[in-house]
Design a protein around this motif. Structure first.
Motif, PDB file in Angstrom:
ATOM      1  N   ALA A  10      -7.120  20.708  -2.859  1.00 31.68           N
ATOM      2  CA  ALA A  10      -7.193  20.266  -4.255  1.00 31.68           C
ATOM      3  C   ALA A  10      -5.924  20.653  -5.012  1.00 31.68           C
ATOM      4  O   ALA A  10      -5.367  19.839  -5.756  1.00 31.68           O
ATOM      5  CB  ALA A  10      -8.429  20.850  -4.933  1.00 31.68           C
ATOM      6  N   ALA A  11      -5.440  21.877  -4.808  1.00 31.45           N
ATOM      7  CA  ALA A  11      -4.231  22.331  -5.503  1.00 31.45           C
ATOM      8  C   ALA A  11      -3.014  21.516  -5.075  1.00 31.45           C
ATOM      9  O   ALA A  11      -2.194  21.116  -5.916  1.00 31.45           O
ATOM     10  CB  ALA A  11      -3.997  23.816  -5.253  1.00 31.45           C
ATOM     11  N   PHE A  12      -2.877  21.251  -3.763  1.00 34.46           N
ATOM     12  CA  PHE A  12      -1.760  20.424  -3.285  1.00 34.46           C
ATOM     13  C   PHE A  12      -1.830  19.034  -3.913  1.00 34.46           C
ATOM     14  O   PHE A  12      -0.814  18.480  -4.335  1.00 34.46           O
ATOM     15  CB  PHE A  12      -1.790  20.278  -1.757  1.00 34.46           C
ATOM     16  CG  PHE A  12      -1.407  21.511  -0.988  1.00 34.46           C
ATOM     17  CD1 PHE A  12      -0.398  22.359  -1.408  1.00 34.46           C
ATOM     18  CD2 PHE A  12      -2.056  21.816   0.194  1.00 34.46           C
ATOM     19  CE1 PHE A  12      -0.036  23.483  -0.681  1.00 34.46           C
ATOM     20  CE2 PHE A  12      -1.708  22.942   0.943  1.00 34.46           C
ATOM     21  CZ  PHE A  12      -0.692  23.775   0.498  1.00 34.46           C
ATOM     22  N   THR A  13      -3.032  18.464  -3.957  1.00 36.61           N
ATOM     23  CA  THR A  13      -3.203  17.115  -4.512  1.00 36.61           C
ATOM     24  C   THR A  13      -2.883  17.104  -5.999  1.00 36.61           C
ATOM     25  O   THR A  13      -2.151  16.230  -6.476  1.00 36.61           O
ATOM     26  CB  THR A  13      -4.625  16.603  -4.251  1.00 36.61           C
ATOM     27  OG1 THR A  13      -4.901  16.696  -2.849  1.00 36.61           O
ATOM     28  CG2 THR A  13      -4.778  15.154  -4.695  1.00 36.61           C
ATOM     29  N   ASP A  14      -3.402  18.082  -6.733  1.00 37.24           N
ATOM     30  CA  ASP A  14      -3.133  18.166  -8.174  1.00 37.24           C
ATOM     31  C   ASP A  14      -1.640  18.276  -8.458  1.00 37.24           C
ATOM     32  O   ASP A  14      -1.137  17.682  -9.412  1.00 37.24           O
ATOM     33  CB  ASP A  14      -3.845  19.376  -8.782  1.00 37.24           C
ATOM     34  CG  ASP A  14      -5.353  19.243  -8.790  1.00 37.24           C
ATOM     35  OD1 ASP A  14      -5.884  18.175  -8.418  1.00 37.24           O
ATOM     36  OD2 ASP A  14      -6.023  20.239  -9.151  1.00 37.24           O
ATOM     37  N   ILE A  33       0.797  14.675   1.206  1.00 34.01           N
ATOM     38  CA  ILE A  33       0.008  15.590   0.379  1.00 34.01           C
ATOM     39  C   ILE A  33      -0.886  16.349   1.351  1.00 34.01           C
ATOM     40  O   ILE A  33      -1.881  15.807   1.830  1.00 34.01           O
ATOM     41  CB  ILE A  33      -0.840  14.859  -0.681  1.00 34.01           C
ATOM     42  CG1 ILE A  33       0.054  14.063  -1.639  1.00 34.01           C
ATOM     43  CG2 ILE A  33      -1.707  15.873  -1.442  1.00 34.01           C
ATOM     44  CD1 ILE A  33      -0.709  13.261  -2.683  1.00 34.01           C
ATOM     45  N   PRO A  34      -0.519  17.595   1.696  1.00 31.96           N
ATOM     46  CA  PRO A  34      -1.298  18.334   2.685  1.00 31.96           C
ATOM     47  C   PRO A  34      -2.744  18.575   2.246  1.00 31.96           C
ATOM     48  O   PRO A  34      -3.005  18.923   1.103  1.00 31.96           O
ATOM     49  CB  PRO A  34      -0.555  19.663   2.815  1.00 31.96           C
ATOM     50  CG  PRO A  34       0.830  19.379   2.322  1.00 31.96           C
ATOM     51  CD  PRO A  34       0.666  18.330   1.263  1.00 31.96           C
ATOM     52  N   VAL A  66       0.839  -1.188   0.000  1.00 29.00           N
ATOM     53  CA  VAL A  66       0.000   0.000   0.000  1.00 29.00           C
ATOM     54  C   VAL A  66       0.878   1.244   0.000  1.00 29.00           C
ATOM     55  O   VAL A  66       1.995   1.228   0.527  1.00 29.00           O
ATOM     56  CB  VAL A  66      -0.938   0.009   1.234  1.00 29.00           C
ATOM     57  CG1 VAL A  66      -0.152   0.152   2.534  1.00 29.00           C
ATOM     58  CG2 VAL A  66      -2.006   1.077   1.136  1.00 29.00           C
ATOM     59  N   THR A  67       0.384   2.301  -0.617  1.00 27.47           N
ATOM     60  CA  THR A  67       1.016   3.607  -0.499  1.00 27.47           C
ATOM     61  C   THR A  67       0.190   4.409   0.495  1.00 27.47           C
ATOM     62  O   THR A  67      -1.017   4.568   0.315  1.00 27.47           O
ATOM     63  CB  THR A  67       1.066   4.338  -1.858  1.00 27.47           C
ATOM     64  OG1 THR A  67       1.804   3.536  -2.775  1.00 27.47           O
ATOM     65  CG2 THR A  67       1.734   5.702  -1.712  1.00 27.47           C
ATOM     66  N   VAL A  68       0.848   4.884   1.551  1.00 26.90           N
ATOM     67  CA  VAL A  68       0.182   5.625   2.611  1.00 26.90           C
ATOM     68  C   VAL A  68       0.407   7.116   2.368  1.00 26.90           C
ATOM     69  O   VAL A  68       1.536   7.544   2.112  1.00 26.90           O
ATOM     70  CB  VAL A  68       0.729   5.218   3.990  1.00 26.90           C
ATOM     71  CG1 VAL A  68       0.011   5.959   5.104  1.00 26.90           C
ATOM     72  CG2 VAL A  68       0.605   3.714   4.179  1.00 26.90           C
ATOM     73  N   VAL A  69      -0.680   7.899   2.453  1.00 23.53           N
ATOM     74  CA  VAL A  69      -0.600   9.342   2.229  1.00 23.53           C
ATOM     75  C   VAL A  69      -1.020  10.072   3.494  1.00 23.53           C
ATOM     76  O   VAL A  69      -2.175  10.006   3.918  1.00 23.53           O
ATOM     77  CB  VAL A  69      -1.492   9.777   1.043  1.00 23.53           C
ATOM     78  CG1 VAL A  69      -1.430  11.295   0.859  1.00 23.53           C
ATOM     79  CG2 VAL A  69      -1.069   9.067  -0.238  1.00 23.53           C
ATOM     80  N   ASP A  70      -0.060  10.766   4.102  1.00 21.98           N
ATOM     81  CA  ASP A  70      -0.302  11.636   5.250  1.00 21.98           C
ATOM     82  C   ASP A  70      -0.834  12.955   4.706  1.00 21.98           C
ATOM     83  O   ASP A  70      -0.210  13.571   3.843  1.00 21.98           O
ATOM     84  CB  ASP A  70       1.020  11.852   5.992  1.00 21.98           C
ATOM     85  CG  ASP A  70       0.902  12.728   7.210  1.00 21.98           C
ATOM     86  OD1 ASP A  70       0.452  13.892   7.079  1.00 21.98           O
ATOM     87  OD2 ASP A  70       1.291  12.280   8.302  1.00 21.98           O
ATOM     88  N   THR A  71      -1.995  13.395   5.188  1.00 19.47           N
ATOM     89  CA  THR A  71      -2.614  14.612   4.662  1.00 19.47           C
ATOM     90  C   THR A  71      -2.511  15.791   5.629  1.00 19.47           C
ATOM     91  O   THR A  71      -3.199  16.785   5.470  1.00 19.47           O
ATOM     92  CB  THR A  71      -4.090  14.360   4.290  1.00 19.47           C
ATOM     93  OG1 THR A  71      -4.822  14.044   5.481  1.00 19.47           O
ATOM     94  CG2 THR A  71      -4.220  13.237   3.273  1.00 19.47           C
ATOM     95  N   MET A  72      -1.620  15.654   6.602  1.00 18.48           N
ATOM     96  CA  MET A  72      -1.389  16.735   7.552  1.00 18.48           C
ATOM     97  C   MET A  72      -0.509  17.808   6.908  1.00 18.48           C
ATOM     98  O   MET A  72       0.194  17.538   5.924  1.00 18.48           O
ATOM     99  CB  MET A  72      -0.712  16.182   8.810  1.00 18.48           C
ATOM    100  CG  MET A  72      -1.519  15.115   9.528  1.00 18.48           C
ATOM    101  SD  MET A  72      -3.016  15.749  10.267  1.00 18.48           S
ATOM    102  CE  MET A  72      -2.297  16.651  11.625  1.00 18.48           C
ATOM    103  N   PRO A  73      -0.507  19.036   7.464  1.00 19.92           N
ATOM    104  CA  PRO A  73       0.416  20.056   6.955  1.00 19.92           C
ATOM    105  C   PRO A  73       1.863  19.546   7.011  1.00 19.92           C
ATOM    106  O   PRO A  73       2.211  18.697   7.844  1.00 19.92           O
ATOM    107  CB  PRO A  73       0.205  21.234   7.904  1.00 19.92           C
ATOM    108  CG  PRO A  73      -1.196  21.057   8.418  1.00 19.92           C
ATOM    109  CD  PRO A  73      -1.381  19.556   8.522  1.00 19.92           C
TER     110      PRO A  73
END
Length: 122
Positions: free
Chosen positions: A50-54, A41-42, A19-26
């Protein structure tokens, strides 16, 4: 709403490298502590999720069919839902959410990592 994964399920997947784990914290929070193997990816500030993810997803998550789990701090935290939903809109097909987040992971006594330090921390 994203499909959910439990702490035990996620631990097994991390240990197996499946699995690839994505931390979405700042970014500052990510640098201080994150789940082992996680990329960042914050999802906060919310209006920039959305902009950070893109911007970051194509580089950090090159395979849109790979299993991905997003997480943030805890159940009330919205970051992972925002990033996960955006990943789905970008064509990622296997995105799940660890709803309880890093607080639950740490409460379970599981190791964490820090940016620039590959050794796990307990």
């Amino acid at each position: 709403m994203l499909p959910l994964v439990t702490r035990d399920e996620l631990k097994k997947e991390i240990d197996a490298g499946s699995v690839t784990v994505v931390d979405t914290m700042p970014a500052d929070y990510y640098r201080a502590e994150h789940l082992p193997t996680a990329v960042n990816i914050p999802g906060f500030p919310y209006e920039q999720a959305a902009a950070f993810t893109d911007e970051l997803a194509p580089r950090l998550l090159p395979d849109p069919a790979a299993p991905i789990v997003v997480y943030c701090a805890n159940v009330p935290c919205r970051n992972s839902e925002l990033v996960g939903a955006r990943l789905l809109r970008l064509g990622y097909t296997h995105v799940r959410k660890y709803r309880e987040g890093i607080e639950d992971w740490v409460a379970g006594g599981l190791p964490t990592a820090r940016k620039g330090d590959n050794a796990p921390h307990s």
